[in-house]
Design an enzyme around this catalytic site. Structure first.
Site, PDB file in Angstrom:
ATOM      1  N   LYS A   1       8.185  -2.418  28.021  1.00  0.00           N
ATOM      2  CA  LYS A   1       8.251  -2.183  26.576  1.00  0.00           C
ATOM      3  C   LYS A   1       8.792  -0.799  26.258  1.00  0.00           C
ATOM      4  O   LYS A   1       9.430  -0.611  25.231  1.00  0.00           O
ATOM      5  CB  LYS A   1       6.876  -2.426  25.927  1.00  0.00           C
ATOM      6  CG  LYS A   1       6.521  -3.915  25.926  1.00  0.00           C
ATOM      7  CD  LYS A   1       5.567  -4.314  24.836  1.00  0.00           C
ATOM      8  CE  LYS A   1       5.495  -5.835  24.749  1.00  0.00           C
ATOM      9  NZ  LYS A   1       4.359  -6.345  24.023  1.00  0.00           N
TER      10      LYS A   1
ATOM     11  N   LYS B   1      11.322 -14.496  30.636  1.00  0.00           N
ATOM     12  CA  LYS B   1      10.369 -15.447  30.057  1.00  0.00           C
ATOM     13  C   LYS B   1      10.597 -15.605  28.554  1.00  0.00           C
ATOM     14  O   LYS B   1      11.134 -14.693  27.906  1.00  0.00           O
ATOM     15  CB  LYS B   1       8.932 -15.046  30.393  1.00  0.00           C
ATOM     16  CG  LYS B   1       8.314 -14.035  29.481  1.00  0.00           C
ATOM     17  CD  LYS B   1       6.795 -14.008  29.667  1.00  0.00           C
ATOM     18  CE  LYS B   1       6.212 -12.940  28.775  1.00  0.00           C
ATOM     19  NZ  LYS B   1       4.895 -13.176  28.298  1.00  0.00           N
TER      20      LYS B   1
ATOM     21  N   LYS C   1       7.750 -14.349  22.187  1.00  0.00           N
ATOM     22  CA  LYS C   1       7.802 -14.501  20.727  1.00  0.00           C
ATOM     23  C   LYS C   1       8.558 -13.371  20.037  1.00  0.00           C
ATOM     24  O   LYS C   1       9.092 -13.558  18.962  1.00  0.00           O
ATOM     25  CB  LYS C   1       6.405 -14.711  20.124  1.00  0.00           C
ATOM     26  CG  LYS C   1       5.363 -13.689  20.485  1.00  0.00           C
ATOM     27  CD  LYS C   1       4.045 -14.042  19.813  1.00  0.00           C
ATOM     28  CE  LYS C   1       2.922 -14.273  20.783  1.00  0.00           C
ATOM     29  NZ  LYS C   1       2.560 -13.123  21.629  1.00  0.00           N
TER      30      LYS C   1
HETATM   31  N1  AQP Z   1       6.962 -17.812  28.367  1.00  0.00           N
HETATM   32  C1  AQP Z   1       5.682 -18.011  28.650  1.00  0.00           C
HETATM   33  N2  AQP Z   1       5.329 -18.986  29.517  1.00  0.00           N
HETATM   34  C2  AQP Z   1       4.016 -19.195  29.790  1.00  0.00           C
HETATM   35  N3  AQP Z   1       3.005 -18.486  29.265  1.00  0.00           N
HETATM   36  C3  AQP Z   1       3.320 -17.522  28.383  1.00  0.00           C
HETATM   37  N4  AQP Z   1       2.563 -16.650  27.677  1.00  0.00           N
HETATM   38  C4  AQP Z   1       3.370 -15.853  26.945  1.00  0.00           C
HETATM   39  N5  AQP Z   1       4.647 -16.201  27.137  1.00  0.00           N
HETATM   40  C5  AQP Z   1       4.654 -17.225  28.029  1.00  0.00           C
HETATM   41  C6  AQP Z   1       1.111 -16.601  27.710  1.00  0.00           C
HETATM   42  O1  AQP Z   1       0.646 -16.650  26.356  1.00  0.00           O
HETATM   43  C7  AQP Z   1      -0.598 -15.973  26.284  1.00  0.00           C
HETATM   44  C8  AQP Z   1      -0.659 -15.111  25.062  1.00  0.00           C
HETATM   45  O2  AQP Z   1       0.335 -14.138  25.166  1.00  0.00           O
HETATM   46  P1  AQP Z   1       0.245 -12.775  24.405  1.00  0.00           P
HETATM   47  O3  AQP Z   1       0.536 -12.997  22.984  1.00  0.00           O
HETATM   48  O4  AQP Z   1      -1.070 -12.138  24.645  1.00  0.00           O
HETATM   49  O5  AQP Z   1       1.293 -11.816  25.062  1.00  0.00           O
HETATM   50  P2  AQP Z   1       2.635 -12.008  25.806  1.00  0.00           P
HETATM   51  O6  AQP Z   1       2.443 -12.576  27.170  1.00  0.00           O
HETATM   52  O7  AQP Z   1       3.294 -10.676  25.730  1.00  0.00           O
HETATM   53  O8  AQP Z   1       3.401 -13.092  24.911  1.00  0.00           O
HETATM   54  P3  AQP Z   1       4.874 -13.029  24.413  1.00  0.00           P
HETATM   55  O9  AQP Z   1       5.148 -14.330  23.743  1.00  0.00           O
HETATM   56  O10 AQP Z   1       5.810 -12.630  25.513  1.00  0.00           O
HETATM   57  O11 AQP Z   1       4.786 -11.899  23.287  1.00  0.00           O
HETATM   58  P4  AQP Z   1       5.631 -10.552  23.106  1.00  0.00           P
HETATM   59  O12 AQP Z   1       7.028 -10.996  22.814  1.00  0.00           O
HETATM   60  O13 AQP Z   1       5.017  -9.860  21.944  1.00  0.00           O
HETATM   61  O14 AQP Z   1       5.532  -9.748  24.362  1.00  0.00           O
HETATM   62  C9  AQP Z   1      -0.785 -15.203  27.580  1.00  0.00           C
HETATM   63  O15 AQP Z   1      -1.774 -15.840  28.374  1.00  0.00           O
HETATM   64  C10 AQP Z   1       0.570 -15.282  28.229  1.00  0.00           C
HETATM   65  O16 AQP Z   1       0.477 -15.300  29.656  1.00  0.00           O
END
Ligand code: AQP
Length: 353
Positions: A133, A215, A218
């Protein structure tokens, strides 16, 4: 910890006390619209964990964590509600689990400060998420982005959590929470439960449709790279039609075929079919047919969730009620851990009236 589960069975007179259920905790950040990756990789498993009846479960929207990246306040408010609505629409049941918004339980920020003082600069510097990040948001490398693992540790340790369902990408977070708990317990005696990762049956790891080595996230600014729970059927199908694949044409898993591998994984996670079954089903057909089929099965999966989310979003009073009740139950438990921690480090608690 029966207080935190309204549905916990009460022991009857003369009957053996039911074994104390283990505590499971999961958080999702409202850092954008919830994606198919969040759903298939996390939420779907969280619902199964809740419905197994084996755990006392807590589910929260981690709004404080979302602030480490600059958010538009109006969007953030909407995303917080939407995150809560998605939890409910996906099947998290506030009668069975505690559902709340992280910032409503002030003990998270308070314990995080204490834990910050037991978290080392070196270990924070090694966190992959900090490195990723800070590269991505080079103009806003704020202290929160660096110290978020102490807040995450507080999220987990406040509830004496036994298990945190984690995917591979979240393992480092749990390890640091365990290290912090272990360090603190080593100095002051047992204060926190040291949480274990809860690895469920292979949680799907969903990759970006535009860059399948990354990956699906969001916060990805390229909206064609992600499927969100709020996408319409037509948008979903269009995004799958555009999904990046290699120059081959056979629907078969293979090395270097990241795009098609990702689509096969998605199709498998959504339909429950094995890779072999999928390869047989699409033998002799090309990528075009397969992309269309992926779009359709994903649209069928997302549609009922999206419709429920829309209903919940039209009834924010209900979401507020759920959060109020959830925060009340969560904070009663959190307060106990916080006071115990304050006492251990030598802080003097305010005298009761
Ligand atoms: N692409 C993915 N495939 C499988 N699992 C995923 N998770 C996130 N992306 C994928 C799982 O979703 C849960 C909640 O995620 P989070 O919101 O706590 O944080 P994150 O992993 O940082 O999710 P994002 O979507 O990638 O958000 P941003 O873009 O803000 O960084 C977790 O259990 C995660 O493993």
């Amino acid at each position: 910890m029966s207080e935190i589960n309204t549905a916990a069975p009460a022991a009857q007179n003369g009957e053996a006390k039911p074994a104390k259920k283990k505590i499971s905790l999961s958080f999702i950040q409202p850092s954008g619209a919830i994606t198919l990756g969040n759903y298939l990789g996390a939420l779907k498993n969280w619902v199964a964990i809740q419905d197994s009846g084996e755990f006392n479960c807590l589910y929260a929207v981690a709004d404080l964590h979302a602030l480490t990246v600059r958010q538009d306040p109006k969007n953030l408010r909407q995303q917080i509600y939407q995150g809560l609505a998605v939890l409910l629409a996906a099947g998290i049941d506030p009668e069975k689990s505690i559902v709340f918004q992280q910032s409503h339980v002030h003990q998270h920020a308070e314990l995080a400060w204490i834990l910050n003082c037991y978290t080392m600069f070196g270990e924070l510097s090694r966190m992959t998420q900090f490195k990723d990040k800070s590269a991505k948001y080079a103009d806003n490398i704020n202290a929160g982005l660096f110290t978020y693992p102490a807040l995450m540790a507080a999220d987990i340790l406040l509830y004496q959590t036994d298990y945190v369902p984690v995917g591979q990408d979240q393992k480092q977070h749990l390890e640091i929470a365990r290290d912090i708990a272990n360090r603190f317990n080593g100095i002051y005696g047992k204060t926190f439960t040291e949480p274990e990762p809860y690895i469920t049956k292979a949680g799907a790891r969903i990759m970006s449709l535009a860059e399948p080595t990354k990956k699906m996230s969001k916060s990805d600014p390229n909206k064609n790279a992600i499927i969100t729970i709020m996408d319409t059927d037509a948008e979903i199908i269009k995004k799958f039609k555009r999904a990046v694949t290699d120059s081959g044409s056979e629907v078969r898993m293979g090395e270097g075929k990241d795009g098609i591998n990702n689509l096969i994984n998605i199709y498998s996670a959504v339909t429950g079919k094995s890779v072999e079954e999928i390869e047989r089903e699409f033998e002799g057909k090309g990528y075009g047919d397969f992309k269309m089929a992926c779009g359709e099965v994903v649209a069928d999966t997302v549609r009922p969730i999206r419709e429920k989310v829309t209903d919940y979003m039209n009834n924010k009073d209900y979401i507020d009620e759920v959060c109020k009740k959830g925060a009340f139950m969560a904070s009663r438990f959190a307060q106990r851990t916080l006071e115990k921690t304050y006492k251990k480090v030598g802080l003097v608690l305010p005298k009761a009236d």
